[in-house]
Scaffold this motif. Structure first.
Motif, PDB file in Angstrom:
ATOM      1  N   SER A  87      18.879  -1.279   1.126  1.00 62.49           N
ATOM      2  CA  SER A  87      18.929  -1.372   2.578  1.00 62.49           C
ATOM      3  C   SER A  87      18.396  -0.097   3.245  1.00 62.49           C
ATOM      4  O   SER A  87      18.140  -0.084   4.451  1.00 62.49           O
ATOM      5  CB  SER A  87      20.367  -1.616   3.051  1.00 62.49           C
ATOM      6  OG  SER A  87      21.206  -0.516   2.721  1.00 62.49           O
ATOM      7  N   SER A  88      18.213   0.962   2.476  1.00 63.29           N
ATOM      8  CA  SER A  88      17.688   2.217   3.027  1.00 63.29           C
ATOM      9  C   SER A  88      16.166   2.133   3.123  1.00 63.29           C
ATOM     10  O   SER A  88      15.510   1.538   2.257  1.00 63.29           O
ATOM     11  CB  SER A  88      18.073   3.399   2.133  1.00 63.29           C
ATOM     12  OG  SER A  88      19.481   3.498   2.018  1.00 63.29           O
ATOM     13  N   PRO A  89      15.567   2.721   4.162  1.00 69.90           N
ATOM     14  CA  PRO A  89      14.105   2.672   4.290  1.00 69.90           C
ATOM     15  C   PRO A  89      13.432   3.428   3.152  1.00 69.90           C
ATOM     16  O   PRO A  89      13.938   4.446   2.665  1.00 69.90           O
ATOM     17  CB  PRO A  89      13.846   3.351   5.638  1.00 69.90           C
ATOM     18  CG  PRO A  89      15.052   4.200   5.879  1.00 69.90           C
ATOM     19  CD  PRO A  89      16.199   3.476   5.255  1.00 69.90           C
ATOM     20  N   PHE A 119      10.604   5.732   1.600  1.00 72.84           N
ATOM     21  CA  PHE A 119       9.697   6.815   1.973  1.00 72.84           C
ATOM     22  C   PHE A 119       8.847   7.138   0.741  1.00 72.84           C
ATOM     23  O   PHE A 119       9.359   7.551  -0.288  1.00 72.84           O
ATOM     24  CB  PHE A 119      10.503   8.051   2.397  1.00 72.84           C
ATOM     25  CG  PHE A 119       9.754   9.033   3.263  1.00 72.84           C
ATOM     26  CD1 PHE A 119       8.534   9.562   2.860  1.00 72.84           C
ATOM     27  CD2 PHE A 119      10.275   9.440   4.482  1.00 72.84           C
ATOM     28  CE1 PHE A 119       7.848  10.458   3.654  1.00 72.84           C
ATOM     29  CE2 PHE A 119       9.597  10.341   5.294  1.00 72.84           C
ATOM     30  CZ  PHE A 119       8.387  10.851   4.876  1.00 72.84           C
ATOM     31  N   TYR A 132      17.596   7.518   2.589  1.00 72.26           N
ATOM     32  CA  TYR A 132      16.238   7.101   2.232  1.00 72.26           C
ATOM     33  C   TYR A 132      16.200   6.707   0.762  1.00 72.26           C
ATOM     34  O   TYR A 132      16.885   7.308  -0.074  1.00 72.26           O
ATOM     35  CB  TYR A 132      15.228   8.245   2.414  1.00 72.26           C
ATOM     36  CG  TYR A 132      15.055   8.720   3.830  1.00 72.26           C
ATOM     37  CD1 TYR A 132      14.179   8.083   4.700  1.00 72.26           C
ATOM     38  CD2 TYR A 132      15.760   9.833   4.284  1.00 72.26           C
ATOM     39  CE1 TYR A 132      14.019   8.537   5.999  1.00 72.26           C
ATOM     40  CE2 TYR A 132      15.609  10.290   5.582  1.00 72.26           C
ATOM     41  CZ  TYR A 132      14.737   9.639   6.440  1.00 72.26           C
ATOM     42  OH  TYR A 132      14.576  10.089   7.722  1.00 72.26           O
ATOM     43  N   GLY A 163       6.013  -2.082   0.419  1.00 68.31           N
ATOM     44  CA  GLY A 163       7.386  -2.083   0.902  1.00 68.31           C
ATOM     45  C   GLY A 163       7.834  -0.816   1.601  1.00 68.31           C
ATOM     46  O   GLY A 163       9.000  -0.701   1.987  1.00 68.31           O
ATOM     47  N   ALA A 164       6.925   0.137   1.806  1.00 65.14           N
ATOM     48  CA  ALA A 164       7.315   1.418   2.399  1.00 65.14           C
ATOM     49  C   ALA A 164       7.391   1.342   3.918  1.00 65.14           C
ATOM     50  O   ALA A 164       6.564   0.702   4.568  1.00 65.14           O
ATOM     51  CB  ALA A 164       6.338   2.507   1.994  1.00 65.14           C
ATOM     52  N   SER A 165       8.390   2.025   4.473  1.00 67.99           N
ATOM     53  CA  SER A 165       8.482   2.189   5.928  1.00 67.99           C
ATOM     54  C   SER A 165       7.774   3.459   6.380  1.00 67.99           C
ATOM     55  O   SER A 165       7.161   3.500   7.441  1.00 67.99           O
ATOM     56  CB  SER A 165       9.956   2.259   6.359  1.00 67.99           C
ATOM     57  OG  SER A 165      10.629   1.056   6.066  1.00 67.99           O
ATOM     58  N   TYR A 166       7.871   4.517   5.545  1.00 66.35           N
ATOM     59  CA  TYR A 166       7.317   5.810   5.893  1.00 66.35           C
ATOM     60  C   TYR A 166       6.566   6.372   4.689  1.00 66.35           C
ATOM     61  O   TYR A 166       6.838   6.022   3.542  1.00 66.35           O
ATOM     62  CB  TYR A 166       8.422   6.798   6.299  1.00 66.35           C
ATOM     63  CG  TYR A 166       9.440   6.210   7.239  1.00 66.35           C
ATOM     64  CD1 TYR A 166       9.060   5.676   8.466  1.00 66.35           C
ATOM     65  CD2 TYR A 166      10.795   6.164   6.892  1.00 66.35           C
ATOM     66  CE1 TYR A 166       9.992   5.117   9.316  1.00 66.35           C
ATOM     67  CE2 TYR A 166      11.736   5.609   7.740  1.00 66.35           C
ATOM     68  CZ  TYR A 166      11.331   5.082   8.951  1.00 66.35           C
ATOM     69  OH  TYR A 166      12.257   4.522   9.793  1.00 66.35           O
ATOM     70  N   VAL A 185       2.759   0.436   6.430  1.00 69.37           N
ATOM     71  CA  VAL A 185       3.646   1.586   6.606  1.00 69.37           C
ATOM     72  C   VAL A 185       3.767   1.910   8.097  1.00 69.37           C
ATOM     73  O   VAL A 185       2.762   2.089   8.792  1.00 69.37           O
ATOM     74  CB  VAL A 185       3.115   2.807   5.821  1.00 69.37           C
ATOM     75  CG1 VAL A 185       3.988   4.029   6.085  1.00 69.37           C
ATOM     76  CG2 VAL A 185       3.071   2.504   4.330  1.00 69.37           C
ATOM     77  N   GLN A 186       5.002   2.000   8.586  1.00 66.09           N
ATOM     78  CA  GLN A 186       5.237   2.138  10.027  1.00 66.09           C
ATOM     79  C   GLN A 186       4.867   3.510  10.566  1.00 66.09           C
ATOM     80  O   GLN A 186       4.300   3.630  11.659  1.00 66.09           O
ATOM     81  CB  GLN A 186       6.712   1.852  10.333  1.00 66.09           C
ATOM     82  CG  GLN A 186       7.166   0.466   9.949  1.00 66.09           C
ATOM     83  CD  GLN A 186       8.682   0.341   9.997  1.00 66.09           C
ATOM     84  OE1 GLN A 186       9.367   1.099  10.664  1.00 66.09           O
ATOM     85  NE2 GLN A 186       9.222  -0.627   9.269  1.00 66.09           N
ATOM     86  N   LEU A 216      12.330   8.856  15.862  1.00 64.54           N
ATOM     87  CA  LEU A 216      13.047   7.605  15.609  1.00 64.54           C
ATOM     88  C   LEU A 216      14.380   7.549  16.343  1.00 64.54           C
ATOM     89  O   LEU A 216      14.881   6.467  16.656  1.00 64.54           O
ATOM     90  CB  LEU A 216      13.276   7.426  14.108  1.00 64.54           C
ATOM     91  CG  LEU A 216      12.037   7.164  13.249  1.00 64.54           C
ATOM     92  CD1 LEU A 216      12.403   7.169  11.775  1.00 64.54           C
ATOM     93  CD2 LEU A 216      11.383   5.836  13.630  1.00 64.54           C
TER      94      LEU A 216
END
Length: 339
Positions: A7-9, A11, A35, A76-79, A114-115, A222
């Protein structure tokens, strides 16, 4: 904090076993936010990669020259943190190999959705000189920055890109170009750079502090979801706590070491001749041009550093604080050991 909870973003950190990547992972580990960290390395069996596994990182093998491996790395990475290393063996006019490595990373990160991308760029000396001068290994990173900011997601939205520009590495002045002992007096040292005594250098303890300028601005933005302007505030980050002049550095060296330290300006031709023998023509030319740029227009074009430092979770060390935190290294420089 680094967790393995899905559930953690996620990185992703390129160059995870190098100086910049390790500092980023250190900052993620020290963060109060959770993270998952995917550490990208060319050798997941190395001791440094295994050390990252022990603190909870997922290690993934990928190569910045291999676009396909990068696409898998960013899934699947957010950052993500992206970086390139200067390749002085590349004799093309524009450091084409390094440019392709940066381009591969941005292409893969954007394709993966990637956001927010944090990129270790540097300022364009050509822009600071208004087109009349340039530093080749700075210009290629500035070109990579521009390329990354030209990309769009399939939805038409643009990725968030933070250009976290490292200052001058503290290790340059403790390892590469430290004060040297006088041949006639073991208690007197000469500190020499190709800069005027009053030139301003944005020195940073990279291992300890660079990651703060990657994770801090991201988390700062953020935490302010209602303000679109927050991303403009961290669009370009100058990663250094403060400016310090060579004359001031010599004074700090003197006060911390207890030795007499005098500053001397090295002529450009002398610096070039030394570096040419050590690293070749390309590296020597780039380093000399960089020093010219610092003397004439400033490392960051004279921009102040206060705003970039407001986004940090904890202050970065000043030059004095960094020296005081490294007594063994200071002793090595000033204790009479051979350099």
């Amino acid at each position: 904090m680094i967790l393995q909870n899905t559930s953690s973003p996620l990185f992703v950190v390129i160059g995870s076993t190098g100086v910049q990547g390790r500092s980023v992972i250190k900052a993620l580990q020290e963060s109060t936010q959770p993270y998952r960290v995917r550490a990208i390395t060319r050798d997941i069996s190395s001791a440094s990669a295994q050390a990252l596994q022990q603190i909870g990182c997922e290690t993934v093998k990928a190569n910045v020259d291999d676009a396909e491996s990068l696409q898998r790395a960013f899934e699947g990475a957010s950052y993500a943190f992206l970086m390139t290393s200067s390749d002085y063996t590349d004799l093309s006019p524009d450091f084409d190999h390094e440019y392709s490595q940066g381009k591969n990373q941005f292409d893969a990160a954007v394709q993966a959705g990637v956001q927010v991308i944090v990129w270790a760029g540097v300022p364009s000396m050509k822009e600071l000189y208004n087109g009349t001068g340039k530093v080749d290994n700075f210009e290629v990173k500035a070109r990579i920055t521009a390329y990354g900011r030209s990309l769009v997601f399939p939805s038409g939205k643009t990725p968030r890109i933070i250009d976290s520009q490292p200052g001058a590495y503290l290790t340059n002045y403790l390892i590469s170009s430290p004060p040297r002992p006088s041949p006639n007096d073991p208690n007197t040292f000469l500190f020499s750079l190709a800069l005027a005594p009053e030139s301003e250098l944005p020195v940073i303890d990279m291992e300890e502090d660079y990651g703060k300028y990657v994770v801090g601005p991201l988390e700062w933005a953020l935490a302010r979801p209602e303000e679109e302007a927050r991303w403009e505030a961290v669009k370009t980050v100058h990663a250094a706590p403060a400016y310090i002049t060579p004359a001031e550095m010599a004074q700090v060296f003197q006060e911390v070491s207890g030795k007499t330290v005098n500053y001397h300006t090295v002529p450009d031709d002398q610096l070039y001749a030394f570096l040419q023998k050590l690293a070749g023509n390309r590296a020597a030319g780039c380093v000399v041009e960089m020093h010219k740029g610092i003397r004439e227009v400033g490392y960051y074009g004279g921009d102040r550093l206060a705003e970039s430092n407001t986004h940090l979770p904890r202050p970065a060390r000043t030059f004095r604080e960094a020296l005081e935190a490294k007594p063994d290294l200071v002793q090595k420089v000033f204790g009479g050991e051979e350099q």
